[in-house]
Design an enzyme around this catalytic site. Structure first.
Site, short mmCIF file in Angstrom:
data_model
loop_
_atom_site.label_atom_id
_atom_site.label_comp_id
_atom_site.label_asym_id
_atom_site.label_seq_id
_atom_site.Cartn_x
_atom_site.Cartn_y
_atom_site.Cartn_z
N HIS A 452 0.82 -1.21 0.00
CA HIS A 452 0.00 0.00 0.00
C HIS A 452 0.86 1.27 0.00
O HIS A 452 0.83 2.04 -0.95
CB HIS A 452 -0.93 -0.02 1.22
CG HIS A 452 -1.90 1.11 1.26
ND1 HIS A 452 -2.43 1.60 2.43
CD2 HIS A 452 -2.42 1.88 0.28
CE1 HIS A 452 -3.24 2.61 2.15
NE2 HIS A 452 -3.25 2.80 0.87
N HIS A 457 1.62 4.76 -2.99
CA HIS A 457 1.81 6.15 -2.54
C HIS A 457 3.22 6.69 -2.84
O HIS A 457 3.38 7.72 -3.49
CB HIS A 457 1.55 6.27 -1.04
CG HIS A 457 0.11 6.22 -0.68
ND1 HIS A 457 -0.64 7.33 -0.35
CD2 HIS A 457 -0.75 5.16 -0.58
CE1 HIS A 457 -1.88 6.98 -0.08
NE2 HIS A 457 -1.98 5.67 -0.20
N HIS A 643 -3.92 0.56 -6.46
CA HIS A 643 -4.21 1.22 -5.19
C HIS A 643 -5.60 0.87 -4.69
O HIS A 643 -5.80 0.60 -3.50
CB HIS A 643 -4.06 2.75 -5.31
CG HIS A 643 -4.36 3.46 -4.03
ND1 HIS A 643 -5.58 4.09 -3.80
CD2 HIS A 643 -3.65 3.60 -2.88
CE1 HIS A 643 -5.58 4.59 -2.58
NE2 HIS A 643 -4.42 4.32 -1.99
N ASN A 647 -6.43 -0.83 -1.09
CA ASN A 647 -6.87 0.20 -0.15
C ASN A 647 -8.31 0.02 0.34
O ASN A 647 -8.58 0.05 1.53
CB ASN A 647 -6.73 1.60 -0.75
CG ASN A 647 -7.07 2.69 0.25
OD1 ASN A 647 -6.33 2.96 1.19
ND2 ASN A 647 -8.24 3.29 0.09
N ILE A 792 -6.41 8.85 -0.98
CA ILE A 792 -6.65 8.56 0.43
C ILE A 792 -5.82 7.35 0.82
O ILE A 792 -5.42 6.57 -0.04
CB ILE A 792 -8.15 8.31 0.74
CG1 ILE A 792 -8.44 8.34 2.24
CG2 ILE A 792 -8.61 7.01 0.10
CD1 ILE A 792 -8.36 9.67 2.88
#
Length: 792
Positions: A452, A457, A643, A647, A792
Site C-alpha cells: 500500500h 503512494h 491502489h 486500499n 486517500i
C-alpha cells in the site's frame, strides 16, 4: 498570435472582471461566474494564453476561462484549476494556456517562450523554505519522519540518498534541519505542498483528510483514555470484539461531547442514545461470523483479499532463502515432504510442483534480519512461510506453516523453526489457528508498508513532481497523467505527519513498529517499475504463463484468481486507451526521441526521482512509442486499480481484527507451559492476548474506516473532472469516451463472474463477493470503485 520584440507573442489590453461579486450567479459548491470583455485585434491571431492578476488580499480558485465569439474560432476554452494569490506574491504574472495540446516542437512560435518560462517557475531554484502560495515542485529525501529534537527515541534514519535505505523522493519543503541531526528536517503541523496539490477547501475529500487528522490527534487519544475508565482495556472473548459493532463501547458523556462536533463522526461511529460507540459491521462477518477461521477463507484472501499480489508458485522444495548465510546462517525452509504430502490428495511433492499445484506466501527474508530487534520490544514476531496446494475444485488449501525466530546465540546461527500442519480439533486446532494468525500479522504489515504505502503512494510521488517540472500543461502526456495525480502529494504529506511518522499510527499499531519505514526501504531495493505492470507481475510470481492465445497474453495457473482475472480486464482497457492516445500525438518513434520535454522528464525521474535506482538496467530508455505506452499504462494502473485493490478493502477485511491482526504480543505456547494449558482451557483468550490489543484495535479501526471510504467528489477511472474541455482535439476525447464505455462493460462482466457459483474463490466461506475492482462506486464505505488517483 504575432511576435513581440521579446520573442513572445503580443499581449492584448488589460481588462477587469465585471459586476459586483455578491450578486454573481452560483454554479455549484461555492463557484461563481464572472463576465469579462477583452479587446482583441484579428491581426494579432488566435488567443493562445492569458495573464491574470489578483489585486485582492485573499486567494481564489480559478476554474476556467471561456472566450466566446472569437472570429473564425467560435469558443476557446482555457482550463485553469488553480489557486491565484495576490499578484504581489508572484515574481511574474500568472499565465494560463488554452486547451489546445502541443508537443514542444509543434507549439506555435509566439507561445513557446511562455511555455518554457512557466516550467522554469514551477522548478524553482532548489533553495529556501517554501511558502504556502508557491507552486514549486522539487525533490527531497524522507528525512522528516522522526523528531529527534523532541526525544532521542523519535530519531529515524534518512530514507533515500544512501545505499542502506534507498527510497523514492518526496516533495521538498525546505524546512530547517533539526538541531540534534543536521541531516533530518524539522517537523511542522502544516507541510508545504505546491498550492494546486492541496485539496480545495470545498471538497468532501478535504473532510476525509480533516477527520483523518482529527482521528489521530483527537479521537484516538480520547478513546484510549476512556478505556481504563470503563474497565475495558482488553478483549476477553471473540464476542467482546463483535461488541464493537453490536453493543458498542460505553463512553463517558464528556468524551462523547468532545468528539461529536467532528465532521462525519456520527456516520463513522453511529453513536446512539445509550452513549455507546459502534463501528460499522465489517463485510467479512456480515453473513457468517466464523467463516474467517476456515482454512479456505485464510487461503482465499491471498488471491482475493487485501494483499492479493504476493503469493507465488513454488518451484523448488524445500523453499529457499536469498539471505546472506554469513550474516544469517542457513535459512532454507525446514518444511519436509512428510509435512505436506498427507494433504496433497495422493500426489507427491514432485508431481505437485511439476503441475504448478504448490504455492507459497513467503514472509521470511524481508522480516528475518529484523526479528531480533523487533522481539526486544513489546511485540513478538516470527518470519513465516505458508505452503498451499491448488485443489481440483480451484480453491487453495494451506498444507504447512513454518514459523522461524532467531537463534538466541546470534542471527548468524540461523533460525529456529517449527512447522505446523492443519488440525481442526482440540489444542492442536487452536495452535493451528494461532499459526495462521502469525502469518496474517506479517501479511498485514507487508500490505500496509509495502503493497500500500511503498508500492503505490511513495513510488508515484516522483512521477507527480517530474511531470510538473518538465511537461507543460499543454503537453499531451501531462494531460494524460494529470487525473491520476490528483491529491497524491497531499495525502502523502499528511501520511508523513500522522501515519508513517515516528510513533505515528502505523508504528503504534503494526508489528514492525519503529522499523516500519526502514523495512520498506529494504524491500524497495527489489522494486522494478516494469514488473508493476499486472501481466509482468503475474509472470514474475509464476502464477501465470505467457500464452499468445489468451487475452492479455497470459494464462492464469490459478484460473479462479479474482484479483488477477479482474485486474487483467482493467489493465487491458487502460493499455488500449493509452495506445490510442499516444498514437494520436506521436506518429513515429522518432517523435518520442525528439520530444525535449518528455526526455527531460524521463531523465530526471530516473536520475533524481527514483535516483537511488538510476543505474538499474531495467529502466525503459524512452526511445519508442511502445515504451511510452507501457510506462504510462503501468503508472495509471498503479495509481488507480492497484491502489484500489489494496486500499478499499481495509475496513471490510481488516475491520474485524480477528481476521487481519496487525501485531503479535507473545510467542506460540509450547507444550508443558502455562500458556499451553491456558490454550487448552480458553483458546479465545489466548488468541486475543496474542494478537492486536484493544487499544491498538480502536486506533486501527478508526483510521482504516476513514481510509476505506470514497469521497463524494471522487473521480473514477474513465471519468475526468474537466468534462470535454481538457483538450481541443476531438479524437482523444472520443477515445476516452470509448475507454469509459469499456469500463462499464467490464463491470457487468465482473458482476456476472461473482454470480457464477462454480467460481468459489469469488465469494468464499464468508460469502463476500470480490468487488474491489468494480470501476464505479457511490460515496462512502462500499468495498468497490477504482478512483483515478491515490487520494486517500
Amino acid at each position: 498570435m504575432h511576435y513581440a520584440a521579446s520573442g513572445k507573442g503580443k499581449v492584448g489590453k488589460q481588462t477587469f472582471l465585471e459586476g459586483v461579486i455578491t450578486s454573481l450567479p452560483t454554479l455549484g459548491a461555492g463557484q461563481s461566474a464572472f463576465d469579462i470583455h477583452f479587446e482583441w485585434d484579428t491581426d494579432m491571431g488566435v488567443p493562445g494564453a492569458f495573464y491574470i492578476e489578483n489585486f485582492m488580499q485573499v486567494e481564489f480558485y480559478l476554474v476556467s476561462l471561456t472566450l466566446e465569439d472569437v472570429p473564425n474560432q467560435g469558443t476557446i476554452q482555457f482550463p485553469c484549476n488553480s489557486w491565484v494569490y495576490n499578484s504581489k506574491l508572484y515574481k511574474s504574472d500568472r499565465i494560463f494556456f488554452s486547451n489546445k495540446t502541443y508537443l514542444p516542437g509543434d507549439m506555435p512560435a509566439p507561445l513557446k517562450k511562455y511555455r518554457e518560462d512557466e516550467l522554469v517557475i514551477l522548478r524553482g531554484d532548489g533553495t529556501g523554505e517554501r511558502k504556502e502560495h508557491e507552486r514549486i515542485y522539487d525533490y527531497d529525501v524522507y528525512n522528516d519522519l522522526g523528531n529527534p529534537d523532541s526525544n532521542a527515541r523519535l530519531a529515524r534514519p534518512v530514507l533515500g540518498g544512501n545505499t542502506t535505505f534507498p527510497y523514492p523522493r518526496r516533495g521538498r519543503t525546505g524546512r530547517k534541519p533539526t538541531k540534534t541531526d543536521p541531516k533530518s528536517e524539522s517537523r511542522s503541523d502544516s507541510v508545504y505542498l505546491p498550492r494546486d496539490e492541496a485539496f480545495g477547501h470545498l471538497k468532501s475529500s478535504d473532510f476525509l483528510v480533516y477527520i483523518l487528522k482529527s482521528a489521530s490527534q483527537n479521537v484516538i487519544p480520547q478513546l484510549q483514555s476512556a478505556l481504563p475508565l470503563v474497565g475495558q482495556t482488553e478483549f476477553n472473548t471473540f464476542e467482546d470484539v463483535r461488541d464493537l459493532y453490536e453493543g458498542g463501547i460505553k463512553l463517558p458523556t464528556n468524551i462523547l461531547s468532545d468528539l461529536s462536533p467532528i465532521p462525519l463522526f456520527k456516520e463513522l461511529f453511529r453513536t446512539d442514545g445509550e452513549q455507546a460507540l459502534k463501528f460499522p459491521v465489517p463485510k467479512i462477518i456480515q453473513v457468517d461470523k466464523s467463516a474467517w477461521m476456515t482454512d479456505e477463507e485464510f487461503a482465499r484472501e491471498m488471491i482475493a483479499g487485501l494483499n492479493p499480489h504476493v503469493i507465488k508458485v513454488l518451484k523448488e522444495f524445500p523453499p529457499q532463502s536469498k539471505l546472506d548465510k554469513q550474516l544469517y546462517g542457513d535459512n532454507t525452509s525446514t518444511i519436509t515432504k512428510q509435512h505436506v504430502e498427507s494433504s496433497l490428495g495422493g500426489v507427491t511433492v514432485e508431481e505437485a510442483i511439476s503441475n504448478n499445484k504448490l504455492f507459497i506466501l513467503d514472509h521470511h527474508d524481508p522480516l528475518f534480519p529484523y526479528l531480533s530487534k523487533i522481539n526486544k520490544t513489546t511485540t513478538k514476531a516470527y518470519a513465516t512461510r505458508t505452503v498451499l496446494f491448488l485443489q481440483n475444485d480451484g480453491t487453495l488449501k494451506p498444507v504447512a506453516i513454518e514459523l522461524s525466530k532467531p537463534n538466541p546465540q546470534g542471527d548468524n546461527y540461523g533460525p529456529i523453526s517449527t512447522v505446523y500442519t492443519p488440525t481442526k480439533q482440540g489444542v492442536d486446532g487452536s495452535i493451528w489457528q494461532l499459526a495462521k494468525a502469525y502469518v496474517v500479522v506479517n501479511d498485514s504489515c507487508f500490505h500496509q508498508l509495502v503493497s500500500h504505502w511503498l508500492n503505490t503512494h511513495a513510488v508515484v510521488e516522483p512521477f507527480v513532481i517530474a511531470t510538473n517540472r518538465h511537461l507543460s500543461v499543454v503537453h499531451p502526456i501531462h494531460k494524460l497523467l494529470l487525473p491520476h495525480y490528483r491529491d497524491t502529494m497531499n495525502i502523502n504529506a499528511l501520511a508523513r505527519n500522522v501515519l508513517v511518522n515516528a510513533e505515528g499510527i502505523i508504528e503504534s499499531t503494526f508489528l514492525w513498529g519503529g522499523y516500519s519505514l526502514e523495512m520498506s526501504a529494504v524491500v524497495y531495493k527489489d522494486w522494478v517499475l516494469t514488473e508493476q505492470a499486472l501481466p509482468n507481475d503475474l509472470l514474475k510470481r509464476g502464477v501465470a504463463v505467457e500464452d499468445s492465445s489468451s487475452p492479455h497474453g497470459v494464462r492464469l495457473l490459478i484460473e479462479d484468481y479474482p484479483y488477477a482475472a479482474d485486474g487483467l480486464e482493467i489493465w487491458g482497457a487502460i493499455k488500449s486507451w493509452v495506445e490510442e492516445y499516444v498514437s494520436f500525438y506521436y506518429k513515429s518513434d522518432a517523435a518520442i526521441v525528439q520530444d525535449s520535454e518528455l526526455q527531460a522528464f524521463w531523465k530526471e525521474l530516473v536520475e533524481v526521482g527514483h535516483g537511488d535506482k538510476k543505474n538499474e538496467s531495467w529502466w525503459p530508455r524512452m526511445q519508442t512509442r511502445a515504451e511510452l505506452v507501457q510506462t504510462c499504462s503501468t503508472l495509471i494502473w498503479i495509481a488507480s486499480a492497484l491502489h484500489a485493490a489494496v486500499n478499499f478493502g481495509q475496513y471490510p477485511y481488516g475491520g474485524y481484527i480477528l481476521n487481519r491482526p496487525t501485531l503479535s504480543r507473545q510467542f506460540m505456547p509450547e507444550k508443558g507451559s502455562k500458556e499451553y494449558d491456558d490454550l487448552a482451557k480458553n483458546p479465545e483468550k489466548v488468541f486475543l492476548n496474542t494478537i492486536t490489543g484493544k487499544k491498538e484495535t480502536l486506533t486501527d479501526l478508526t483510521i482504516i474506516e476513514v481510509l476505506s471510504r470514497h469521497a463524494s467528489d471522487e473521480q473514477y477511472l474513465g471519468q475526468r473532472g474537466d468534462g470535454d474541455n481538457w483538450t481541443a482535439d476531438t479524437a482523444p476525447i472520443e477515445a476516452f469516451k470509448r475507454f469509459g464505455k469499456k469500463l462499464v462493460e467490464i463491470e457487468q462482466k465482473l458482476i456476472q463472474r461473482n454470480n457464477d457459483e462454480r467460481l468459489r474463490n469469488r465469494y468464499g466461506p464468508a460469502q463476500m463477493p470480490y468487488t474491489l475492482l468494480y470501476p464505479s462506486s457511490e460515496e462512502g464505505l462500499t468495498f468497490r470503485g477504482i478512483p483515478n488517483s491515490i487520494s486517500i
